[in-house]
Design a protein around this motif. Structure first.
Motif, mmCIF file in Angstrom:
data_model
loop_
_atom_site.group_PDB
_atom_site.id
_atom_site.type_symbol
_atom_site.label_atom_id
_atom_site.label_comp_id
_atom_site.label_asym_id
_atom_site.label_seq_id
_atom_site.Cartn_x
_atom_site.Cartn_y
_atom_site.Cartn_z
ATOM 1 N N LEU A 242 0.814 -1.214 0.000
ATOM 2 C CA LEU A 242 0.000 0.000 0.000
ATOM 3 C C LEU A 242 0.845 1.260 0.000
ATOM 4 O O LEU A 242 0.318 2.369 -0.048
ATOM 5 C CB LEU A 242 -0.936 -0.008 1.210
ATOM 6 N N ARG A 243 2.161 1.103 0.047
ATOM 7 C CA ARG A 243 3.014 2.294 0.042
ATOM 8 C C ARG A 243 3.470 2.622 -1.385
ATOM 9 O O ARG A 243 3.412 1.785 -2.280
ATOM 10 C CB ARG A 243 4.234 2.077 0.941
ATOM 11 N N ALA A 244 3.948 3.852 -1.541
ATOM 12 C CA ALA A 244 4.404 4.293 -2.865
ATOM 13 C C ALA A 244 5.617 3.467 -3.300
ATOM 14 O O ALA A 244 6.388 2.987 -2.463
ATOM 15 C CB ALA A 244 4.762 5.777 -2.822
ATOM 16 N N GLU A 245 5.777 3.325 -4.613
ATOM 17 C CA GLU A 245 6.818 2.459 -5.163
ATOM 18 C C GLU A 245 8.223 2.875 -4.702
ATOM 19 O O GLU A 245 9.028 2.021 -4.310
ATOM 20 C CB GLU A 245 6.720 2.489 -6.695
ATOM 21 N N ALA A 246 8.502 4.171 -4.710
ATOM 22 C CA ALA A 246 9.844 4.625 -4.313
ATOM 23 C C ALA A 246 10.104 4.289 -2.849
ATOM 24 O O ALA A 246 11.216 3.903 -2.466
ATOM 25 C CB ALA A 246 9.970 6.134 -4.553
ATOM 26 N N GLU A 247 9.076 4.428 -2.035
ATOM 27 C CA GLU A 247 9.191 4.121 -0.611
ATOM 28 C C GLU A 247 9.408 2.612 -0.410
ATOM 29 O O GLU A 247 10.217 2.181 0.420
ATOM 30 C CB GLU A 247 7.917 4.598 0.097
ATOM 31 N N ARG A 248 8.712 1.803 -1.193
ATOM 32 C CA ARG A 248 8.877 0.348 -1.097
ATOM 33 C C ARG A 248 10.309 -0.046 -1.459
ATOM 34 O O ARG A 248 10.911 -0.899 -0.820
ATOM 35 C CB ARG A 248 7.894 -0.370 -2.029
ATOM 36 N N GLU A 249 10.850 0.588 -2.488
ATOM 37 C CA GLU A 249 12.228 0.266 -2.894
ATOM 38 C C GLU A 249 13.216 0.667 -1.816
ATOM 39 O O GLU A 249 14.171 -0.061 -1.526
ATOM 40 C CB GLU A 249 12.556 0.955 -4.224
ATOM 41 N N ARG A 250 12.967 1.819 -1.194
ATOM 42 C CA ARG A 250 13.844 2.264 -0.115
ATOM 43 C C ARG A 250 13.783 1.268 1.052
ATOM 44 O O ARG A 250 14.801 0.870 1.620
ATOM 45 C CB ARG A 250 13.414 3.654 0.353
ATOM 46 N N MET A 251 12.561 0.832 1.399
ATOM 47 C CA MET A 251 12.400 -0.135 2.490
ATOM 48 C C MET A 251 13.111 -1.442 2.162
ATOM 49 O O MET A 251 13.821 -2.018 3.003
ATOM 50 C CB MET A 251 10.905 -0.422 2.728
ATOM 51 N N ALA A 252 12.920 -1.931 0.939
ATOM 52 C CA ALA A 252 13.542 -3.206 0.540
ATOM 53 C C ALA A 252 15.062 -3.093 0.586
ATOM 54 O O ALA A 252 15.761 -4.026 1.011
ATOM 55 C CB ALA A 252 13.063 -3.608 -0.864
#
Ligand code: HEC
Length: 269
Positions: A242-252
């Protein structure tokens, strides 16, 4: 006289602090709570995909009140986390601090009386039975919880217990740098199913710290972001969908860097 004595023993028995307990049936819980089940309306994270918010009304009780009734009123002071064990052995370990008043609810039915199941769209499972108990969060009043998705929503809960062990296994000797934020991400998003150095869910034997070191960064991130693209039908959910794609990449990326850095204390655990 005798009946007063027996009543006293029963009261003592009901309020005695305990560490772990099987959940009573919904009827028995209702009797113990002494009030009618309440309605809680949530944005069901398993159904809210593709930018939609699907509201569902469930019946149950505030989780904190249920825990007080079942584990003893001082449960918050006795452990850092509460564990919810499911029928299949899946263990969801949730920090005690998250259980503010009215935040979480243990529910056992839909308000409209329809079947107590959900389609778990992120994990490709349809009609998943939720009973006997399902832990849900008031992510409408506390909209910030919505972005966390279903990571703290264990279903088929049959047993609850207090976890007072430490999470030191996630920070073994030899771990350099400050990975606090990444450790929180791993706890929230991975450790209900996986383990790191023996700490985490019971679903998998393999140590995530070892799994990460056997893969390169690009492959690892691709897997976390879209597991079903690489393995159609897998039950591993995508990271924080449910988070934005850029944020998901940062988290990963932060998760990968931590798992790369953390020493493997025991590859088999
Ligand atoms: C709801 C349970 C669940 C959660 C949460 C979960 N996984 Fe998984 N994971 C799985 C399952 C199931 C598999 C096995 C995949 C398969 O064979 O379909 C798996 C496999 C893996 C693998 C091995 C893939 C391979 O090539 O064999 C890695 C690495 C992994 N997960 C990392 C993670 C990380 C990191 C997180 C947190 C961001 C995470 N998983 C969250 C269930 C989960």
């Amino acid at each position: 006289m005798m009946s007063i004595l027996i009543a006293g023993i029963v009261v003592l028995f009901l309020t005695l602090p305990t560490h772990a307990a099987e959940m009573p049936s919904p009827d028995a819980l209702t009797a113990r709570m002494g009030t009618a089940p309440q309605v809680i309306r949530v944005h069901e994270p398993h159904l809210s995909v593709g930018g939609r918010k699907v509201a569902i009304e469930y019946l149950g009780y505030p989780a904190g009140e249920v825990l007080s009734k079942i584990l003893g009123t001082d449960w918050r002071g006795r452990a850092g986390a509460v564990e919810f064990r499911a029928l299949d052995g899946y263990v969801s370990r949730i920090d005690t601090a998250r259980f503010g008043p009215g935040h979480a609810w243990l529910v056992f039915a839909r308000r409209d009386g329809t079947v107590f199941t959900v389609d778990n769209l992120g994990q490709n499972q349809l009609g998943v039975p939720l009973g006997p108990y399902y832990l849900v969060w008031d992510n409408i009043t506390r909209a910030e919880l919505f972005a966390e998705g279903a990571s703290h929503w264990p279903y088929q809960v049959v047993e609850i217990s207090l976890f007072d062990g430490s999470d030191a296994a996630l920070r073994p000797d030899g771990l350099d740098g400050d990975h606090g934020a990444a450790i929180d991400l791993v706890k929230t998003n991975c450790l209900s199913c996986h383990k790191v150095n023996g700490y985490g869910g019971e679903k998998f034997e393999d140590n995530l710290a070892a799994l990460a070191k056997a893969r390169n960064r690009a492959d690892f991130l691709a897997w976390l972001l879209a597991p079903s693209r690489l393995k159609p039908g897998t039950t591993m959910p995508p990271l924080a969908p449910l988070r934005a794609e850029a944020e998901r990449e940062r988290m990963a990326g932060a998760i990968y860097e931590y798992l790369e850095a953390v020493p493997v204390v025991d590859p088999g655990s």
